[in-house]
Every structure is written in C-alpha cells, then in structure tokens.
Scaffold this motif. Structure first.
Motif, PDB file in Angstrom:
ATOM      1  N   ALA A 222       0.852  -1.187   0.000  1.00 36.59           N
ATOM      2  CA  ALA A 222       0.000   0.000   0.000  1.00 36.59           C
ATOM      3  C   ALA A 222       0.887   1.234   0.000  1.00 36.59           C
ATOM      4  O   ALA A 222       2.089   1.161   0.288  1.00 36.59           O
ATOM      5  CB  ALA A 222      -0.929   0.003   1.208  1.00 36.59           C
ATOM      6  N   VAL A 223       0.298   2.367  -0.337  1.00 33.02           N
ATOM      7  CA  VAL A 223       1.057   3.622  -0.386  1.00 33.02           C
ATOM      8  C   VAL A 223       1.154   4.202   1.022  1.00 33.02           C
ATOM      9  O   VAL A 223       0.134   4.562   1.624  1.00 33.02           O
ATOM     10  CB  VAL A 223       0.380   4.641  -1.322  1.00 33.02           C
ATOM     11  N   ARG A 224       2.373   4.264   1.537  1.00 32.11           N
ATOM     12  CA  ARG A 224       2.601   4.800   2.875  1.00 32.11           C
ATOM     13  C   ARG A 224       3.128   6.232   2.772  1.00 32.11           C
ATOM     14  O   ARG A 224       3.664   6.632   1.730  1.00 32.11           O
ATOM     15  CB  ARG A 224       3.584   3.919   3.635  1.00 32.11           C
ATOM     16  N   PRO A 225       3.025   7.018   3.855  1.00 32.57           N
ATOM     17  CA  PRO A 225       3.508   8.409   3.805  1.00 32.57           C
ATOM     18  C   PRO A 225       4.963   8.523   3.388  1.00 32.57           C
ATOM     19  O   PRO A 225       5.332   9.464   2.676  1.00 32.57           O
ATOM     20  CB  PRO A 225       3.279   8.901   5.238  1.00 32.57           C
ATOM     21  N   SER A 226       5.805   7.582   3.823  1.00 33.50           N
ATOM     22  CA  SER A 226       7.230   7.648   3.469  1.00 33.50           C
ATOM     23  C   SER A 226       7.425   7.532   1.965  1.00 33.50           C
ATOM     24  O   SER A 226       8.292   8.190   1.384  1.00 33.50           O
ATOM     25  CB  SER A 226       8.005   6.547   4.195  1.00 33.50           C
ATOM     26  N   MET A 227       6.608   6.719   1.284  1.00 34.02           N
ATOM     27  CA  MET A 227       6.713   6.600  -0.163  1.00 34.02           C
ATOM     28  C   MET A 227       6.248   7.891  -0.844  1.00 34.02           C
ATOM     29  O   MET A 227       6.820   8.322  -1.846  1.00 34.02           O
ATOM     30  CB  MET A 227       5.893   5.411  -0.666  1.00 34.02           C
ATOM     31  N   VAL A 228       5.203   8.506  -0.299  1.00 35.02           N
ATOM     32  CA  VAL A 228       4.731   9.775  -0.860  1.00 35.02           C
ATOM     33  C   VAL A 228       5.821  10.833  -0.767  1.00 35.02           C
ATOM     34  O   VAL A 228       6.031  11.615  -1.705  1.00 35.02           O
ATOM     35  CB  VAL A 228       3.457  10.244  -0.145  1.00 35.02           C
ATOM     36  N   VAL A 229       6.542  10.856   0.358  1.00 27.86           N
ATOM     37  CA  VAL A 229       7.645  11.811   0.513  1.00 27.86           C
ATOM     38  C   VAL A 229       8.723  11.540  -0.529  1.00 27.86           C
ATOM     39  O   VAL A 229       9.260  12.469  -1.142  1.00 27.86           O
ATOM     40  CB  VAL A 229       8.229  11.731   1.940  1.00 27.86           C
ATOM     41  N   PHE A 230       9.045  10.249  -0.758  1.00 25.64           N
ATOM     42  CA  PHE A 230      10.034   9.921  -1.787  1.00 25.64           C
ATOM     43  C   PHE A 230       9.571  10.406  -3.159  1.00 25.64           C
ATOM     44  O   PHE A 230      10.353  10.985  -3.923  1.00 25.64           O
ATOM     45  CB  PHE A 230      10.274   8.413  -1.832  1.00 25.64           C
TER      46      PHE A 230
END
Length: 432
Positions: A321-329
């Motif tokens: 799933a899309v986690r906040p850390s991936m969104v930041v990346f």
C-alpha cells in the motif's frame, strides 16, 4: 498563422508552446514500457530481461539519434524533422499490436520508436531555446524539458487503466494516435528560425540569419571530435550517463514492476510514477529559473547528491500500500527527476558556444547509454536475485559519484572547453 499574433505575443512563445505539445506527444510512448512489462511477460512468456533489452535498444537509440537530429534540424529545419519523428513514433507503437516475437518487439518498440523519439529528445529543446530565446532561455529550457514529465503524467494512469480494463494493445494504439495527432499542429505552427519571420530572437535586438548548414552527419561528428578533446565534455557526459541510469533506465522502467513485486497494484504504482512526473514539472521549471541565476555546477552537484541519497532509501519504502514515506520519496524524487537538464544545457552552451546544442546531443546520448545499461542490468538483477534491491543501492552510489564529477568542473574552468565567445560570460553562470 503566426503573423496575426505577432503584435500580441512574440512568436518565440508560440514556437515554444508547439514544441511543448510535440514533446508531450512523443512522451506517451516513453511512459509505456513500465506499464507493459508484466502484460507482455504474461502473454508471450518472455523473460523480463528480454523485454528490458527492447527497452534498452529504445533508450540507446533515443540517445544516439539526438546529436544527428540536432544537426538535421540545422540542415532541413525543425518542422520537417519533428513531423517525421512523430510519424515514426506512431508507426512503431501502432504496429506492436501485430507482433508475435521478441525480435519484432525490439524492432518496433526499440528501433522505430527509439529513432523517432530520439529525434525529439532534449537536443530538440536545446535547438529551440538556442534559436528563439536570448532572455528567459534557462526558464524555457526547464519548461520544455518538463514536457516529457507532463506526457508521463497524462499517459501513465490512462495506460495502466487501459491495460487493466482492456489490453496492452489498446494502450499501444492510444499512444500511436496521440503522437500522430500532434503532426498537423507541428506543420501548421512550428517555425524553424526567427529570421524566417524577419524578427530577432526573444530578448535580442538584431535579426540574425541562420548560419549555413553543412552535412548533418559531418557536423554532428565534427562536434563530437572537438568536444571529446576537452575535459568538460567527459565530466558532463559521465554525470549525464549516471543521470539516465538513475531515471529513465531504472526508475522509469522498473519502478512499477518493483512495486508490483511488493504487492502493489500496477494502476497504483503507475499513479505514483505519474506523480513523479507532476512534481518534475515544478522541479524542472524551478531548475530553469535557478539556472538563470546560479552557477550550474553547484546546481548539478546538489541535484545528483540528493538523488543518490533518496535512491539508497527506496528499497525500504516499498509495500503493498502507499505509505507516507513513499509519498515523501515521490515528492522529493519528482522535483529532482530531470532538474539536471537546464544546467547541463547551459554548461554545454558555455563551454562549446554555437555548437552547444549539437554537443548537448552527444551528452544526451551518454544519458541514454546509461539508461539502456541500467534498464537491462536491473532486469537481469531481478531475474537472478528475485528482487531489485541491489539495483537501487548501486544507482544511489552512482548518483553521489555524479555529484563529484559535476563539482570537478570547477577545476581549471577556463581551460576545459572550446575557446568561444560564450566563455566570456559572467564567471558564475552560463551566458544568457
């Protein structure tokens, strides 16, 4: 049709707008490979390394065509070359629906589309900005470079949806149609040189006729011969090769399959890659603005170093799933995606003068060589190890090395390139 609007807006902006749309049309197919890797593997049983090899041919020809295309634009004009290139992209994409073998994949996806898209690569951007702009050159370079990201933004979610709801063939036909639809606009509005309209370039005060053009191949090869004798060329080419490896070659080709390996749906992964394109628009335009104001060597060093750090962290961010850390990346990496282009174009212009666009074509060729090697290597890593982790780590370290190459341009700067009037500009920045 440019004449009625001359009094309202300088024709350079019309040319830039048409170039932007043409680049979007060509970008559609360049966004396609990562979406089609798993569907092609599922239907034909081809190994990922084989499909990645077709992508590598595409990326390699995309780069190697660029310097010759820049010289062809000098010889035959921008309009003819761009229109022909869009037709090639459309043919290569459309004919893939009939393919049955991996050799046909390489011929169509690799050769035809690679040559067509390469004819509208970043050397096209350098040619347009070099001919039509004196002021705002860095900014316009950033905007036109962002056109590729805009095409990715527009096409990736749509293509992923079409693959999921229909088939990969439908997606290929949509890309073919989009590229072909741009051809009439190019023939109608794109112009080759300001002097064709009897006007100076934007920001200039005199009408300058185009220099006589010799043979396109001879011009391209002579520029390479002379540039290759300079240290600046090899530092720029080396850094840009790593740029290609860490963007188009690795992330652009393998991000969706890598996310899919961790349980994420392809549509979701494609949307994340499209978000990279969205943030890249802002990042590249901002980079063009910064290039007009700060030393391009410092900018390149910062861009590459930050990219390297983000890639080293990426393997820990994947999940189902899309986690906040991936969104930041995604946000950070998107801002940095092709922010390297405006300062690299500016440095080619600074060091190599009026041959800067053609020399940048060769520098861009190194970008695509790096991309091609990374696309194949990452596919082999995935087939052999079962995951992409090693590919991400190696790419991160290479990007940090590219930062070092960029900062080495400061050493004996005045002796690095051609002795041209362009080097008489401000000591901290490329001439405007």
């Amino acid at each position: 049709m440019l004449f009625p609007v001359r009094r309202l807006v300088h024709p350079a902006w019309i040319v830039a707008a048409v170039a932007f749309v043409a680049l979007i049309g060509a970008a559609g197919f360049r966004a396609t490979p990562s979406v089609l890797i798993h569907p092609l593997h599922a239907e034909f049983g081809w190994p990922l390394a084989t499909i990645s090899a077709a992508v590598s041919v595409n990326l390699l020809l995309f780069g190697l065509t660029a310097p010759f295309a820049a010289a062809l634009m000098d010889r035959f004009g921008i309009r003819r070359v761009v229109a022909a290139a869009l037709v090639l992209v459309s043919l290569g994409s459309g004919l893939t629906v009939f393919m049955r073998t991996s050799a046909e994949l390489i011929l169509l996806w690799g050769v035809l589309v690679g040559v067509g898209a390469g004819s509208m690569a970043l050397a096209f951007v350098a040619t347009v900005t070099g001919r039509w702009f004196v002021k705002r050159r860095g900014l316009v370079t950033g905007v036109l470079t962002a056109a590729g990201a805009t095409g990715q933004l527009v096409f990736l979610p749509l293509l992923a949806y079409l693959v999921e709801q229909s088939s990969w063939r439908t997606a290929s036909l949509v890309v073919a149609g989009a590229a072909l639809a741009v051809v009439p606009l190019v023939l109608w509005l794109l112009r080759d040189h300001p002097s064709d309209l009897g006007i100076p370039a934007y920001g200039a005060t005199e009408v300058v006729p185009p220099a006589p053009a010799g043979g396109a191949a001879r011009r391209a090869l002579s520029a390479l011969r002379d540039a290759s004798k300079t240290r600046a060329f090899w530092l720029l080419a080396g850094g840009f090769a790593i740029c290609g490896a860490t963007t188009n070659g690795l992330v652009g080709t393998h991000f969706i399959p890598a996310a899919h390996d961790h349980g994420m749906t392809e549509t979701t992964a494609a949307s994340l890659l499209a978000l990279i394109g969205l943030f890249d628009i802002a990042g590249t335009i901002a980079s063009g603005w910064l290039t007009d104001r700060f030393d391009s060597r410092v900018l390149l060093g910062a861009y590459y170093a930050l990219r390297g750090g983000s890639l080293l962290l990426l393997p820990a961010l994947f999940g189902d799933a899309v986690r906040p850390s991936m969104v930041v990346f995604i946000l950070f990496y998107g801002l940095d995606w092709v922010a390297t282009v405006p300062p690299t174009v500016a440095l080619c212009r600074e060091y190599f003068g009026d041959r800067g666009a053609v020399v940048f074509g060769w520098v861009f060729a190194s970008h695509q060589v790096g991309a091609a090697l990374a696309a194949s290597a990452a596919g082999i890593v995935r087939d052999r190890l079962g995951n992409y982790d090693l590919a991400w780590y190696v790419a991160g370290l290479l990007a940090i090395g590219a930062a070092g190459l960029s900062l080495m341009l400061f050493r004996r700067r005045g002796a690095l390139g051609f002795a041209t009037p362009a080097m008489a500009g401000a000591p901290g920045s490329a001439p405007r």
